[in-house]
Scaffold this motif. Structure first.
Motif, PDB file in Angstrom:
ATOM      1  N   GLU A 186     -30.596 -35.951 -46.326  1.00 24.66           N
ATOM      2  CA  GLU A 186     -31.706 -35.903 -47.299  1.00 24.66           C
ATOM      3  C   GLU A 186     -31.176 -35.865 -48.732  1.00 24.66           C
ATOM      4  OE1 GLU A 186     -35.346 -33.616 -44.988  1.00 24.66           O
ATOM      5  OE2 GLU A 186     -33.666 -32.414 -45.717  1.00 24.66           O
ATOM      6  N   ALA A 187     -30.087 -35.128 -48.926  1.00 27.49           N
ATOM      7  CA  ALA A 187     -29.488 -35.058 -50.268  1.00 27.49           C
ATOM      8  C   ALA A 187     -29.009 -36.451 -50.689  1.00 27.49           C
ATOM      9  CB  ALA A 187     -28.336 -34.057 -50.276  1.00 27.49           C
TER      10      ALA A 187
ATOM     11  N   TRP B  49     -30.889 -21.254 -46.050  1.00 28.85           N
ATOM     12  CA  TRP B  49     -31.675 -21.339 -47.273  1.00 28.85           C
ATOM     13  C   TRP B  49     -32.268 -19.980 -47.576  1.00 28.85           C
ATOM     14  CZ3 TRP B  49     -33.387 -23.722 -42.784  1.00 28.85           C
ATOM     15  CH2 TRP B  49     -34.658 -23.393 -42.322  1.00 28.85           C
TER      16      TRP B  49
ATOM     17  N   VAL C 192     -27.867 -28.140 -43.249  1.00 28.88           N
ATOM     18  CA  VAL C 192     -28.912 -27.874 -44.255  1.00 28.88           C
ATOM     19  C   VAL C 192     -28.479 -26.766 -45.212  1.00 28.88           C
ATOM     20  CG1 VAL C 192     -31.269 -26.975 -44.521  1.00 28.88           C
ATOM     21  CG2 VAL C 192     -30.771 -28.687 -42.758  1.00 28.88           C
TER      22      VAL C 192
ATOM     23  N   ASP D 281     -29.479 -24.843 -49.344  1.00 27.39           N
ATOM     24  CA  ASP D 281     -30.445 -24.622 -50.413  1.00 27.39           C
ATOM     25  C   ASP D 281     -29.757 -24.961 -51.744  1.00 27.39           C
ATOM     26  OD1 ASP D 281     -32.216 -23.603 -52.292  1.00 27.39           O
ATOM     27  OD2 ASP D 281     -32.668 -21.792 -51.126  1.00 27.39           O
TER      28      ASP D 281
ATOM     29  N   ASN E 125     -35.866 -23.907 -50.537  1.00 24.59           N
ATOM     30  CA  ASN E 125     -35.995 -25.133 -49.719  1.00 24.59           C
ATOM     31  C   ASN E 125     -34.639 -25.527 -49.159  1.00 24.59           C
ATOM     32  OD1 ASN E 125     -38.735 -25.571 -50.587  1.00 24.59           O
ATOM     33  ND2 ASN E 125     -37.862 -26.260 -52.529  1.00 24.59           N
TER      34      ASN E 125
ATOM     35  N   ILE F 174     -34.755 -31.476 -56.241  1.00 23.10           N
ATOM     36  CA  ILE F 174     -33.497 -32.096 -55.794  1.00 23.10           C
ATOM     37  C   ILE F 174     -33.238 -33.436 -56.491  1.00 23.10           C
ATOM     38  CG2 ILE F 174     -34.553 -33.138 -53.716  1.00 23.10           C
ATOM     39  CD1 ILE F 174     -31.387 -31.863 -52.822  1.00 23.10           C
TER      40      ILE F 174
ATOM     41  N   TYR G 270     -32.312 -28.581 -47.671  1.00 19.96           N
ATOM     42  CA  TYR G 270     -32.178 -30.043 -47.549  1.00 19.96           C
ATOM     43  C   TYR G 270     -30.937 -30.351 -46.731  1.00 19.96           C
ATOM     44  CZ  TYR G 270     -35.783 -30.814 -51.067  1.00 19.96           C
ATOM     45  OH  TYR G 270     -36.978 -30.842 -51.735  1.00 19.96           O
ATOM     46  N   SER G 271     -31.063 -31.355 -45.869  1.00 18.60           N
ATOM     47  CA  SER G 271     -29.896 -31.756 -45.087  1.00 18.60           C
ATOM     48  C   SER G 271     -29.003 -32.642 -45.953  1.00 18.60           C
ATOM     49  CB  SER G 271     -30.338 -32.526 -43.838  1.00 18.60           C
ATOM     50  OG  SER G 271     -30.811 -33.807 -44.220  1.00 18.60           O
TER      51      SER G 271
ATOM     52  N   ALA H 240     -31.981 -38.471 -51.658  1.00 12.86           N
ATOM     53  CA  ALA H 240     -32.489 -38.048 -52.978  1.00 12.86           C
ATOM     54  C   ALA H 240     -31.613 -38.642 -54.085  1.00 12.86           C
ATOM     55  CB  ALA H 240     -32.505 -36.529 -53.073  1.00 12.86           C
TER      56      ALA H 240
END
Ligand code: NAD
Ligand code: WQD
Length: 346
Positions: A277-278, A306, A233, A235, A271, A324, A273-274, A281
């Protein structure tokens, strides 16, 4: 008359976006860059966006005589934003002396000549790398500085100490160190972005190059971290948000609004994001499917980091605004621009 800001490393990724925000905020920008990791035609991008071509001087800041000549020519600089540095973590392990020389000597040269020419305001590019893997998240500016994991990270720690010691000895000087988390994204116009040099080590350029067919697939480094989906994860922060914070930092020093003559701020979104998740996105915001595979952890990577951005939000009145999805879609737009201008960017 417009106030003049010297932007070292101003044809680089973050420097060029900052030059745009400075010009759009009414400053005059002067750039020094030796083009060791950028190209002169970045100035075209700045001009296309702002209608202004900043003054540009191509030389190595480690050359103190040349830098002295520069300051003889430009005596009326209101603030310096010092981006110029070597920044690749892996390369710094292979070439530590190059990193210590370039990153430390460029800073000491600037500080020495600031004293000589009585230029008082310096914004410095630092990094969340100074926190290593923090025990507590999110990290505040008071979180412990852990032993550096790489010569690059060490240069950022030492540079912060050099600034702090120099300011302790000279009360006329003001500085703000900005600790960036993971800068990504590109200018919405697609006239500026991160220039790819070789195989990207960073996540977002690797994602966009994979989607563009330049790389077969993205390797997701590690799926067994202690995070909700097992991937690491970070930021991620949009480079335009980052650039805007530099304008505020400069205005704060010029307007004598600092609480102490040396201040440090985290610049992130707050925030985490893993990696997975990136990737999601990227897929959702661009409609592009990404080939990826889960592989072993990358040596030297931390699990999670983060920022706590409360201090920057309160003191600078700055908050990251771009999410993101915008980071990913602007990076993709920039990648497409690069593809359309392949001959130029080879
Ligand atoms: P970049 O490589 O795109 O820009 C740096 C610029 O400085 C380049 O244009 C390079 O040609 C120039 N330069 C380097 N050494 C020089 C020298 N001795 N004299 C003159 N010019 C020189 O890098 P960036 O991503 O824009 O990073 C800017 C700063 O932010 C660096 O100090 C970097 O360490 C720091 N930082 C970057 C990140 C990131 O992930 N991009 C994160 C945290 C901190
Ligand atoms: C992000 C995440 C990777 C590539 C670096 C510097 C740091 C600062 C910011 C300058 C990690 C994963 C990556 C890939 C992946 N720079 N990843 N596949 O390492 O967080 O930070 O840039 O100060 O000092 O170390 O950024 O973009 O390399 O990685 O899975 O092909 O993406 O493992 O979890 P990092 P990154």
């Amino acid at each position: 008359m417009k106030q003049k800001i010297l932007v070292t490393g101003g044809t680089g990724y973050i420097g060029s976006h900052t030059a745009v925000e400075l010009i759009e905020s009414g400053f005059e920008v002067v750039i020094i860059d030796n083009l060791s990791n950028s190209r002169e035609d970045v100035l075209d991008g700045i001009e296309k966006i702002t209608g202004v071509r900043p003054a540009f001087e191509n030389f190595d800041i480690c050359d103190i005589n040349r830098l002295d000549q520069f300051f003889q020519k430009y005596k009326d600089i209101s603030a310096i934003i010092h981006f110029a540095a070597s920044k690749a973590v892996g390369e710094s392990v292979a070439k530590p002396l190059m990193y210590y020389r370039n990153n430390l000597q460029s800073l000491t040269n600037i500080l020495e000549l600031m004293e000589k020419y009585e230029l008082n305001n310096l914004a410095f590019s630092s990094s969340c790398t100074v926190y290593g893997q923090p025990k507590q998240l999110p990290v505040t500016e008071k979180s412990p500085i852990l032993p550096a994991e790489s010569p690059y990270g060490n240069t950022k720690q030492i540079c912060e100490e050099i600034i702090s010691d120099t300011l302790r000895a000279n009360n006329n000087l003001n500085a703000i160190s900005l600790r960036y988390f993971n800068p990504v994204g590109a200018h919405d116009s697609a006239h500026l972005g991160e220039l790819p040099l070789g195989v990207p080590a960073n996540l977002v350029p690797f994602i966009t190059q994979t989607a563009a067919g330049l790389r077969k697939e993205l390797s997701v480094f590690g799926d067994d971290y202690n995070t909700p989906d097992g991937s690491a994860v970070r930021d991620y922060i949009h480079v335009v948000d980052l650039a805007k914070a530099h304008v505020i930092a400069v205005q704060r020093m010029i307007g004598k609004k600092q609480k102490t003559n040396y201040e440090v701020f985290n610049l992130g979104t707050g925030n985490g994001y893993s990696v997975l998740e990136a990737i999601r996105a990227f897929e959702t915001s661009t409609g592009q499917k990404l080939n990826y595979k889960l592989v072993e952890r990358r040596a030297g990577d931390i699990e999670c980091v983060w920022a706590d951005t409360t201090y920057a939000n309160q003191e600078l009145g700055w908050k990251a605004a771009l999410d993101i999805n915008t980071m990913m879609s602007s990076s993709w737009k920039w990648q497409q621009h690069l593809m359309e201008n392949q001959d130029k960017f080879k």
